[in-house]
Design an enzyme around this catalytic site. Structure first.
Site, PDB file in Angstrom:
ATOM      1  N   GLN A 180       0.851  -1.192   0.000  1.00 22.90           N
ATOM      2  CA  GLN A 180       0.000   0.000   0.000  1.00 22.90           C
ATOM      3  C   GLN A 180       0.887   1.242   0.000  1.00 22.90           C
ATOM      4  O   GLN A 180       1.772   1.396   0.840  1.00 22.90           O
ATOM      5  CB  GLN A 180      -0.926   0.020   1.220  1.00 22.90           C
ATOM      6  CG  GLN A 180      -2.015   1.082   1.070  1.00 22.90           C
ATOM      7  CD  GLN A 180      -2.831   1.289   2.336  1.00 22.90           C
ATOM      8  OE1 GLN A 180      -2.271   1.553   3.396  1.00 22.90           O
ATOM      9  NE2 GLN A 180      -4.146   1.168   2.230  1.00 22.90           N
ATOM     10  N   TYR A 184      -5.895  10.939   3.889  1.00 24.97           N
ATOM     11  CA  TYR A 184      -4.509  11.217   3.509  1.00 24.97           C
ATOM     12  C   TYR A 184      -4.466  12.040   2.216  1.00 24.97           C
ATOM     13  O   TYR A 184      -5.500  12.442   1.699  1.00 24.97           O
ATOM     14  CB  TYR A 184      -3.712   9.915   3.435  1.00 24.97           C
ATOM     15  CG  TYR A 184      -3.663   9.231   4.782  1.00 24.97           C
ATOM     16  CD1 TYR A 184      -3.237   9.924   5.919  1.00 24.97           C
ATOM     17  CD2 TYR A 184      -4.094   7.916   4.958  1.00 24.97           C
ATOM     18  CE1 TYR A 184      -3.227   9.324   7.174  1.00 24.97           C
ATOM     19  CE2 TYR A 184      -4.087   7.314   6.213  1.00 24.97           C
ATOM     20  CZ  TYR A 184      -3.653   8.019   7.312  1.00 24.97           C
ATOM     21  OH  TYR A 184      -3.657   7.443   8.553  1.00 24.97           O
ATOM     22  N   ARG A 218      -7.845   2.405  -2.853  1.00 25.32           N
ATOM     23  CA  ARG A 218      -8.699   2.435  -1.652  1.00 25.32           C
ATOM     24  C   ARG A 218      -9.279   3.837  -1.460  1.00 25.32           C
ATOM     25  O   ARG A 218      -8.592   4.828  -1.651  1.00 25.32           O
ATOM     26  CB  ARG A 218      -7.878   2.045  -0.411  1.00 25.32           C
ATOM     27  CG  ARG A 218      -8.779   1.720   0.780  1.00 25.32           C
ATOM     28  CD  ARG A 218      -8.017   1.178   1.968  1.00 25.32           C
ATOM     29  NE  ARG A 218      -8.889   0.322   2.774  1.00 25.32           N
ATOM     30  CZ  ARG A 218      -8.833   0.204   4.095  1.00 25.32           C
ATOM     31  NH1 ARG A 218      -7.931   0.874   4.785  1.00 25.32           N
ATOM     32  NH2 ARG A 218      -9.664  -0.585   4.734  1.00 25.32           N
ATOM     33  N   GLY A 249      -9.465  -6.940   8.945  1.00 22.38           N
ATOM     34  CA  GLY A 249      -8.388  -6.178   9.556  1.00 22.38           C
ATOM     35  C   GLY A 249      -8.221  -6.588  11.004  1.00 22.38           C
ATOM     36  O   GLY A 249      -7.470  -7.508  11.337  1.00 22.38           O
ATOM     37  N   ARG A 250      -8.987  -5.936  11.880  1.00 20.98           N
ATOM     38  CA  ARG A 250      -8.847  -6.187  13.316  1.00 20.98           C
ATOM     39  C   ARG A 250      -9.059  -7.658  13.683  1.00 20.98           C
ATOM     40  O   ARG A 250      -8.427  -8.168  14.592  1.00 20.98           O
ATOM     41  CB  ARG A 250      -9.821  -5.287  14.086  1.00 20.98           C
ATOM     42  CG  ARG A 250      -9.443  -3.808  14.023  1.00 20.98           C
ATOM     43  CD  ARG A 250     -10.570  -2.889  14.451  1.00 20.98           C
ATOM     44  NE  ARG A 250     -11.677  -2.904  13.505  1.00 20.98           N
ATOM     45  CZ  ARG A 250     -12.854  -2.331  13.727  1.00 20.98           C
ATOM     46  NH1 ARG A 250     -13.076  -1.706  14.863  1.00 20.98           N
ATOM     47  NH2 ARG A 250     -13.808  -2.377  12.811  1.00 20.98           N
TER      48      ARG A 250
END
Length: 374
Positions: free
Chosen positions: A105, A177, A229, A321-322
């Site tokens: 990424q 971002y 993304r 993810g988590r």
């Protein structure tokens, strides 16, 4: 024996470029704050990824910065110089050796760069508008020349990913971002070709995609995955609305990308503004572009049943993810028909057993509620 109810999660999937995934479960990118001080990948990071690369079909790494002034966190691994290729290669090799595709990424944090990390304290963005919240630095608006240079830097880091043996890159246009800062009317108040109208606010994101694709065409000797993304909405006013996002993803879907990755905390969340539609954002997005580009959905998927339901939205790929922090053997348990043994809350006594780097572990413990069980 696998429970047939969950068999669809283990079906192979083929991207338009011919690269095949062994199942529908992808490790979502998560910052781990655990790289070495010189920007190289640490032993603890490698062990953490190896542990989580055995079951999933594809691992999307934590973000790596493409320019020195793009680093968003302490302990983030670097991709901005050729000196970093051996470090990048070490991680790609580790992930691939466990049977998963390795996706790097790539990003620039823009106005989210902490002042004490930014070279000479020079925090940059699309415009001189700070993030909302107390004590946020006022960024300096990038010049057109600097913007063009950063576009090339995304291409250069893509070349390094190819040389380091990655199977693809994910362009990080989400989570507020720099790429999102150019798309957002909150952070982009420019009056040149990179800002103003919705069309002009798409200039930078689409130019990054074009540059990454150009570099892949020039340097990759075999098919190479390119994903993008995005975060569908922003809470700020002005901010990105679902209507803005529908225009962006339509343009992205026509770019011949391999996938679009929707960044959400909750898979089934619904739009806040911009469209009159009561369906979940994921379903709206899949309906709009799913016939042109593969969609990855993510957000609070923990149990096998959560993942099975997520596939009913029509999307082909699920990001965990988590949950992979909590249970690295998630996929293997489904393969073996042991989905009842999947752990969905973090055991705070098992840092070592879960091979979690200490900086990441400390972050989790300091942010109760981010990972279930803490």
């Amino acid at each position: 024996m696998i429970n047939q109810k969950y068999a669809p999660l283990l079906e192979p999937f083929e991207f338009q470029n011919g690269i095949s995934l062994k199942n529908r479960v992808v490790m979502a990118p998560m910052t781990n704050y655990s790289s070495n001080e010189d920007g190289t990948v640490s032993d603890a990071e490698v062990a953490y990824y190896v542990r989580r690369s055995k079951g999933v079909s594809m691992v999307i790494t934590a973000c790596t910065y493409v320019t020195p002034n793009g680093q968003g966190f302490p302990g983030e691994f670097a991709g901005h110089t050729d000196e970093m290729i051996p470090s990048l290669r070490r991680l790609a090799t580790a992930i691939k050796s466990e049977g998963a595709k390795a996706i790097l990424q790539i990003f620039h944090a823009g106005r989210q760069v902490p002042k004490d990390i930014a070279p000479n304290g020079d925090v940059v963005s699309a415009s001189d508008v700070p993030s909302e919240g107390e004590g946020k630095p006022v960024p300096r608006a990038l010049t057109e020349t600097e913007v063009e240079s950063i576009i090339r830097d995304f291409g250069e880091t893509t070349r390094r990913a190819i040389e380091a043996g990655y199977d693809g890159v994910e362009i990080h246009g989400a989570n507020t971002y720099l790429i999102q800062q150019f798309f957002s009317p909150h952070s982009n108040r420019r009056t040149d070709r990179f800002g103003g109208s919705l069309e002009k606010r798409m200039t930078f994101p689409l130019a990054v995609v074009d540059e990454v694709q150009r570099v892949v065409k020039e340097h990759a000797k075999e098919p190479f995955i390119i994903g993008y993304r995005f975060s569908p909405e922003e809470p700020e006013t002005p901010g990105i609305t679902m209507a803005d996002t529908m225009v962006l993803i339509d343009r992205l879907a026509n770019k011949n990308l391999d996938y679009l990755h929707v960044s959400l905390m909750d898979f089934w969340s619904t739009p806040k503004r911009g469209v009159e539609d009561s369906r979940s954002r994921i379903e709206i997005i899949q309906d709009a572009v799913g016939d042109r580009v593969a969609v990855i959905g993510v957000g609070s998927i923990y149990s096998a049943e959560d993942a099975r339901k997520a596939l009913t939205s029509g999307i082909p790929l699920i990001g965990l993810g988590r949950e992979l922090l909590i249970d690295p053997e998630w996929v293997q348990k489904i393969e073996q028909g042991r989905e009842d043994e999947i752990v969905t809350e973090l055991d705070i006594n098992k840092q070592e057993e879960l091979e979690m780097p200490t900086p990441l572990w400390q972050r989790i413990l300091k942010n109760p509620g981010w990972v279930p069980g803490v």
